[in-house]
Design an enzyme around this catalytic site. Structure first.
Site, PDB file in Angstrom:
ATOM      1  N   ARG A   1       0.855  -1.196   0.000  1.00  0.00           N
ATOM      2  CA  ARG A   1       0.000   0.000   0.000  1.00  0.00           C
ATOM      3  C   ARG A   1       0.882   1.233   0.000  1.00  0.00           C
ATOM      4  O   ARG A   1       1.867   1.307   0.753  1.00  0.00           O
ATOM      5  CB  ARG A   1      -0.883   0.064   1.261  1.00  0.00           C
TER       6      ARG A   1
ATOM      7  N   LEU B   1       1.768   4.787   1.187  1.00  0.00           N
ATOM      8  CA  LEU B   1       1.494   5.442   2.471  1.00  0.00           C
ATOM      9  C   LEU B   1       1.446   6.959   2.296  1.00  0.00           C
ATOM     10  O   LEU B   1       2.220   7.524   1.524  1.00  0.00           O
ATOM     11  CB  LEU B   1       2.587   5.064   3.477  1.00  0.00           C
TER      12      LEU B   1
ATOM     13  N   HIS C   1      12.861  -2.853  -1.542  1.00  0.00           N
ATOM     14  CA  HIS C   1      12.289  -2.717  -2.882  1.00  0.00           C
ATOM     15  C   HIS C   1      13.112  -3.562  -3.857  1.00  0.00           C
ATOM     16  O   HIS C   1      14.351  -3.529  -3.815  1.00  0.00           O
ATOM     17  CB  HIS C   1      12.300  -1.247  -3.315  1.00  0.00           C
TER      18      HIS C   1
ATOM     19  N   THR D   1      10.484   7.856   2.759  1.00  0.00           N
ATOM     20  CA  THR D   1      10.091   9.263   2.788  1.00  0.00           C
ATOM     21  C   THR D   1       8.746   9.364   2.079  1.00  0.00           C
ATOM     22  O   THR D   1       8.220   8.363   1.591  1.00  0.00           O
ATOM     23  CB  THR D   1      11.146  10.145   2.092  1.00  0.00           C
TER      24      THR D   1
ATOM     25  N   GLN E   1      18.862 -12.284  -2.554  1.00  0.00           N
ATOM     26  CA  GLN E   1      19.666 -11.154  -2.065  1.00  0.00           C
ATOM     27  C   GLN E   1      18.883 -10.317  -1.044  1.00  0.00           C
ATOM     28  O   GLN E   1      19.443  -9.792  -0.088  1.00  0.00           O
ATOM     29  CB  GLN E   1      20.123 -10.275  -3.238  1.00  0.00           C
TER      30      GLN E   1
HETATM   31  C1  GAR Z   1       9.618  -8.573  -2.158  1.00  0.00           C
HETATM   32  O1  GAR Z   1      10.235  -8.907  -3.373  1.00  0.00           O
HETATM   33  C2  GAR Z   1       9.743  -7.087  -1.882  1.00  0.00           C
HETATM   34  O2  GAR Z   1      10.947  -6.551  -2.338  1.00  0.00           O
HETATM   35  C3  GAR Z   1       8.576  -6.556  -2.671  1.00  0.00           C
HETATM   36  O3  GAR Z   1       7.539  -7.461  -2.437  1.00  0.00           O
HETATM   37  C4  GAR Z   1       8.103  -8.762  -2.253  1.00  0.00           C
HETATM   38  C5  GAR Z   1       7.525  -9.345  -0.990  1.00  0.00           C
HETATM   39  O4  GAR Z   1       7.903 -10.696  -0.847  1.00  0.00           O
HETATM   40  N1  GAR Z   1       8.223  -5.213  -2.252  1.00  0.00           N
HETATM   41  C6  GAR Z   1       7.811  -4.266  -3.078  1.00  0.00           C
HETATM   42  O5  GAR Z   1       7.665  -4.439  -4.270  1.00  0.00           O
HETATM   43  C7  GAR Z   1       7.529  -2.925  -2.424  1.00  0.00           C
HETATM   44  N2  GAR Z   1       7.430  -1.894  -3.397  1.00  0.00           N
HETATM   45  P1  GAR Z   1       7.747 -11.431   0.546  1.00  0.00           P
HETATM   46  O6  GAR Z   1       6.292 -11.235   0.987  1.00  0.00           O
HETATM   47  O7  GAR Z   1       8.046 -12.864   0.249  1.00  0.00           O
HETATM   48  O8  GAR Z   1       8.702 -10.813   1.528  1.00  0.00           O
END
Ligand code: GAR
Length: 204
Positions: free
Chosen positions: A84, A86, A102, A134, A166
């Site tokens: 979401r 924020l 990210h 931010t 990673q």
């Molecule tokens: C991860 O790849 C994370 O980097 C991404 O969602 C995935 C969650 O995986 N986050 C975003 O894209 C945020 N913009 P997980 O639920 O297995 O940790």
């Protein structure tokens, strides 16, 4: 220090944080079916759903979420696949103690579908970023990045898997640095006291 983790899905990054003994006091999800809720519950950690769809506005959702988060008095709030956007108000409330992971080398590829976009752009290096949050989406002082080279055989799925490995490496590292009070921000640039490398490169 109490750490609260926000998720929306699978929870593999939450798992990596728990495996690294990060002291997680509660996990919140905006999605009732998020797999990460079971990971938390299995460890006896409160796993709480605040379903955004049941609120009339983003602000109303965040007000409830923040009120519940604050009952755990977190020193750090971690976004681990929390999908979401924020508002500035929420980000301000946790300024300096809100971090996100990210799946790209920011500032390249903010937003969604990062792996397909990296392939389409023909970049030779891809990876993930842990950063302070931010008010602008996917922008904020960078704590650590992990980079991998793209291979000719890569697809969005193979890249996602390689980057995720990673993520599981650097997210616990960044959180550990924060908990140890070792992160300093000056002019939007984060440095780690002690000089640990803020870049992991993995071409395995
Ligand atoms: C991860 O790849 C994370 O980097 C991404 O969602 C995935 C969650 O995986 N986050 C975003 O894209 C945020 N913009 P997980 O639920 O297995 O940790």
């Amino acid at each position: 220090m109490s750490v609260v983790v926000l998720i929306s899905g699978r929870g593999s990054n939450l798992q990596a944080l728990l495996d690294a003994a990060v002291p997680v006091s509660a996990v919140f999800s905006n999605m009732a079916g998020a797999g990460g809720l079971a990971i938390a519950a299995a460890r006896g950690i409160p796993a709480i759903v605040v379903p955004h769809r049941e609120f009339s506005s983003r602000e109303a959702f965040e007000a409830e979420l923040a009120a519940q988060i604050d009952t755990f008095r977190p020193g750090l709030v971690v976004l681990a696949g929390f999908m979401r956007v924020l508002t500035a108000g929420f980000v301000q409330r946790y300024a300096g103690r809100l971090v996100n992971i990210h799946p790209s080398l920011l500032p390249a590829f903010p937003g969604l579908d990062t792996h397909a976009r990296a392939l389409a752009a023909g970049v030779k290096l891809h990876g993930c970023t842990v950063h302070f949050v931010t008010a602008d989406v996917d922008i904020g002082p960078i704590i650590v990045q992990a980079a991998i080279p793209l291979r000719p055989v890569d697809t969005p799925d193979t890249l996602a898997a390689r980057v995720l490995r990673q993520e599981h490496r650097v997210f616990p590292l960044a959180v550990r640095w924060f908990l140890e009070g070792r992160l300093e921000i000056a002019d939007g640039v984060v440095r780690v006291k002690g000089g640990d490398a803020q870049l992991v490169f993995d071409d395995s």
